[in-house]
Design a protein around this motif. Structure first.
Motif, PDB file in Angstrom:
ATOM      1  N   ARG A  14      -1.742   3.743   1.324  1.00 29.55           N
ATOM      2  CA  ARG A  14      -2.142   2.385   1.710  1.00 29.55           C
ATOM      3  C   ARG A  14      -1.277   1.863   2.853  1.00 29.55           C
ATOM      4  O   ARG A  14      -1.786   1.253   3.795  1.00 29.55           O
ATOM      5  N   ARG A  15       0.042   2.099   2.777  1.00 28.63           N
ATOM      6  CA  ARG A  15       0.924   1.670   3.876  1.00 28.63           C
ATOM      7  C   ARG A  15       0.548   2.371   5.176  1.00 28.63           C
ATOM      8  O   ARG A  15       0.504   1.756   6.241  1.00 28.63           O
ATOM      9  N   LEU A  29      -2.396   3.651   5.941  1.00 29.86           N
ATOM     10  CA  LEU A  29      -3.688   3.113   6.386  1.00 29.86           C
ATOM     11  C   LEU A  29      -3.514   1.784   7.107  1.00 29.86           C
ATOM     12  O   LEU A  29      -4.151   1.542   8.139  1.00 29.86           O
ATOM     13  N   ALA A  30      -2.663   0.922   6.570  1.00 27.82           N
ATOM     14  CA  ALA A  30      -2.434  -0.383   7.211  1.00 27.82           C
ATOM     15  C   ALA A  30      -1.870  -0.191   8.608  1.00 27.82           C
ATOM     16  O   ALA A  30      -2.312  -0.855   9.560  1.00 27.82           O
ATOM     17  N   VAL A  47      -0.739   6.711  -3.770  1.00 30.26           N
ATOM     18  CA  VAL A  47      -1.750   5.759  -3.309  1.00 30.26           C
ATOM     19  C   VAL A  47      -1.098   4.621  -2.535  1.00 30.26           C
ATOM     20  O   VAL A  47      -1.615   4.175  -1.510  1.00 30.26           O
ATOM     21  N   ARG A  48       0.047   4.160  -2.986  1.00 30.27           N
ATOM     22  CA  ARG A  48       0.761   3.099  -2.263  1.00 30.27           C
ATOM     23  C   ARG A  48       1.233   3.593  -0.892  1.00 30.27           C
ATOM     24  O   ARG A  48       1.158   2.871   0.102  1.00 30.27           O
ATOM     25  N   VAL A  85      -7.713   7.435  -1.336  1.00 35.32           N
ATOM     26  CA  VAL A  85      -7.960   6.127  -1.957  1.00 35.32           C
ATOM     27  C   VAL A  85      -9.207   6.179  -2.837  1.00 35.32           C
ATOM     28  O   VAL A  85      -9.265   5.537  -3.885  1.00 35.32           O
TER      29      VAL A  85
END
Length: 146
Positions: free
Chosen positions: A96-97, A99-100, A92-93, A24
């Motif tokens: 991000r998923r 990481l969430a 990156v998306r 990120v």
């Protein structure tokens, strides 16, 4: 799950979060679009695409601009660069998923550890309170209560 295993799991999750954070924090440019290949007719009457099943292939990129969907033709020389930009965005998306999901799991584990510590604190408080009450009932050596 016991507290020791939960702590180990929290450490593992935190380590994975740290690794994903590097992706990120990367400063490489991104392009939030989709690159694809489209087959179409060129519109020239003498072209073979006008007479038969042949279609010209062209690279296209679709993206949102000011809330509206846009599609642009990408020249062959630019396709590798646009492909790299869109691939970075997809990565990156994906990160991000992940990481969430990891952070949600980390919070569940942290809550479980905190709950265990609260149970232990309530038990310790009960023992302390019982000790204070037990001492108050006993007379001091000099005969006066505490």
């Amino acid at each position: 799950m016991d507290a020791s295993r939960t702590r180990q799991e929290v450490r593992r999750l935190a380590e994975e979060v740290g690794l994903l954070a590097e992706a990120v924090l990367d400063r490489s440019p991104l392009f939030p679009g989709s690159l694809y290949e489209q087959k179409s007719r060129c519109g020239k009457p003498a072209c073979k695409c006008a007479r038969g099943p042949y279609r010209h292939r062209q690279g296209c990129v679709s993206f949102l601009e000011e809330g509206r969907s846009r599609t642009r033709v990408v020249p062959p020389a630019l396709r590798p660069a646009v492909a790299e930009l869109t691939a970075r965005y997809r990565e990156v998306r994906r990160v991000r998923r992940r990481l969430a999901a990891l952070l949600a799991e980390l919070l569940r584990k942290a809550d479980a550890l905190a709950e265990g510590r609260c149970r232990e604190g309530r038990r310790r408080y009960a023992r302390l309170a019982a000790g204070v009450q037990g001492r108050a009932a006993r007379p001091r050596k000099g005969g006066a209560p505490e």
